[in-house]
Design an enzyme around this catalytic site. Structure first.
Site, PDB file in Angstrom:
ATOM      1  NE  ARG A   1      -4.154  -1.235   0.247  1.00 31.98           N
ATOM      2  CZ  ARG A   1      -4.735  -2.381  -0.418  1.00 31.98           C
ATOM      3  NH1 ARG A   1      -3.573  -2.577  -1.396  1.00 31.98           N
ATOM      4  NH2 ARG A   1      -5.819  -3.114  -0.540  1.00 31.98           N
TER       5      ARG A   1
ATOM      6  CD  GLU B 191      -3.077   2.868  -5.490  1.00 31.59           C
ATOM      7  OE1 GLU B 191      -4.245   2.261  -6.018  1.00 31.59           O
ATOM      8  OE2 GLU B 191      -2.194   2.346  -5.091  1.00 31.59           O
TER       9      GLU B 191
ATOM     10  CG  HIS C 134      -3.464  -0.904  -6.780  1.00 34.79           C
ATOM     11  ND1 HIS C 134      -3.815  -0.623  -5.606  1.00 34.79           N
ATOM     12  CD2 HIS C 134      -3.535  -2.494  -6.228  1.00 34.79           C
ATOM     13  CE1 HIS C 134      -4.092  -1.284  -4.783  1.00 34.79           C
ATOM     14  NE2 HIS C 134      -3.880  -2.416  -5.077  1.00 34.79           N
TER      15      HIS C 134
END
Ligand code: DGY
Length: 321
Positions: free
Chosen positions: A240, A269, A287
């Site tokens: 993360r 994000e 991601h």
């Protein structure tokens, strides 16, 4: 006839997963795959029995407090659960589950890809070829750092961290790790345990982050700790963004203290820190750690297995709350 439970599905899921949902539940799907606001989630939850969110929906204490009393379960389509306030769910008597195990291989693949790509400057080379700016071969051109035989430090030796270690052994890497508890020798497979991060970092030619985002791990990789890494280290993050202090990492990449970073996850994000974009030594992915067809199906089925268990009065395999 018994009514099927109504399930709010916040994002468009793989077709096979939505088919199973339609067979066994009355799902409120999101075919356009819009990102819902908190108000929309609360509105969609009226009259529903459960929610399947992704990490893109923040189910914080305020949102959970506004959910109708009928919501019995939040079965997340994710292994990470930093987007859900577990304490608030507990207080409301809502069961919460995640999808561990099934994405470990896919995420480890991306960690290795980032490690190799950042060290060998793959993104820069690919850009040269694609934009026809590749001139010719030269002995000193596009020099990267060799991965084989180097020391790899892993922060968080859980399921993903252990797969990364296994794959990295294929590159003859020496594995070092820091974890809340030392693994037993069978799981450790010769990896060297460090009781503190401060002890681990000076050993890491490569550092791969695999710990969850919690209040304790926020900005865990800060300027001081980056300073403990050897010069020319490569940092990889598939966990993360919150675990990394962006300003500190960008400063170290700019200064040439670090050779490169390979990042698949970011703070805020997709509006990532703009400083990363201008750096040639940052290898950036959107991601996609768990983004394989196989894994996304498996994540959906695992979320549904948990949902099935809760509605059948059985204990779900992946209960968080
Ligand atoms: C996870 O499962 O936590 C991945 O980051 C995708 O959400």
């Amino acid at each position: 006839m018994k009514q099927k439970p109504v399930v709010v599905v916040t994002r468009k899921l793989p077709a096979a997963v939505e088919q199973r949902l339609q067979r066994d539940y009355a799902p409120r799907l999101n075919p356009e795959d819009r990102i819902y606001t908190a108000d929309e989630i609360v509105a969609l939850a009226q009259g529903a029995d459960a929610i399947i969110p992704c990490h893109t929906e923040r189910l914080n204490a305020q949102v959970i407090a506004r959910l109708p009393a009928g919501i019995r379960a939040i079965c997340s389509f994710s292994v990470g659960f930093d987007h859900i306030d577990l304490q608030a769910a507990r207080e409301r008597g809502i069961s919460v589950t995640n999808t561990p195990d099934v994405l470990s291989d896919a995420t480890a693949e991306i960690a290795l890809l980032l490690m190799l790509g950042a060290a060998r400057r793959a993104h820069e080379g690919a850009e040269l070829v694609r934009t026809a700016t590749w001139r010719e071969w030269s002995p000193t051109y596009q020099l990267g750092i060799q991965v084989t035989g180097k020391r790899l430090g892993i922060i968080g030796m859980g399921r993903v961290g252990r797969v990364v270690a296994k794959r990295a052994r294929g590159f003859d890497m020496e594995i070092h790790y820091h974890n809340r508890r030392r693994l037993d020798p069978e799981q450790e497979m010769g990896a060297i345990f460090h009781a503190t991060l401060e002890d681990l970092l000076p050993h890491c030619n490569f550092l791969s982050i695999h710990c969850p985002a919690t209040p304790d791990t926020r900005n865990l990789l800060n300027a001081e700790r980056i300073g403990l890494l050897p010069r020319d280290a490569v940092v990889v993050n598939t966990a993360r963004g919150a675990v990394v202090d962006d300003d500190a990492l960008i400063a170290a990449l700019r200064a040439g203290k670090l050779f490169a970073a390979g990042l698949d996850v970011f703070n805020n994000e997709p509006e990532i820190h703009p400083g990363y974009r201008g750096l040639a030594n940052s290898f950036l992915l959107p991601h996609i750690g768990s983004a394989t067809r196989e894994t996304r199906d498996a994540m959906g089925f695992r979320a549904l297995d948990n949902l099935d268990a809760i509605f059948a009065g059985r204990e779900p395999r992946d209960r968080l709350v």
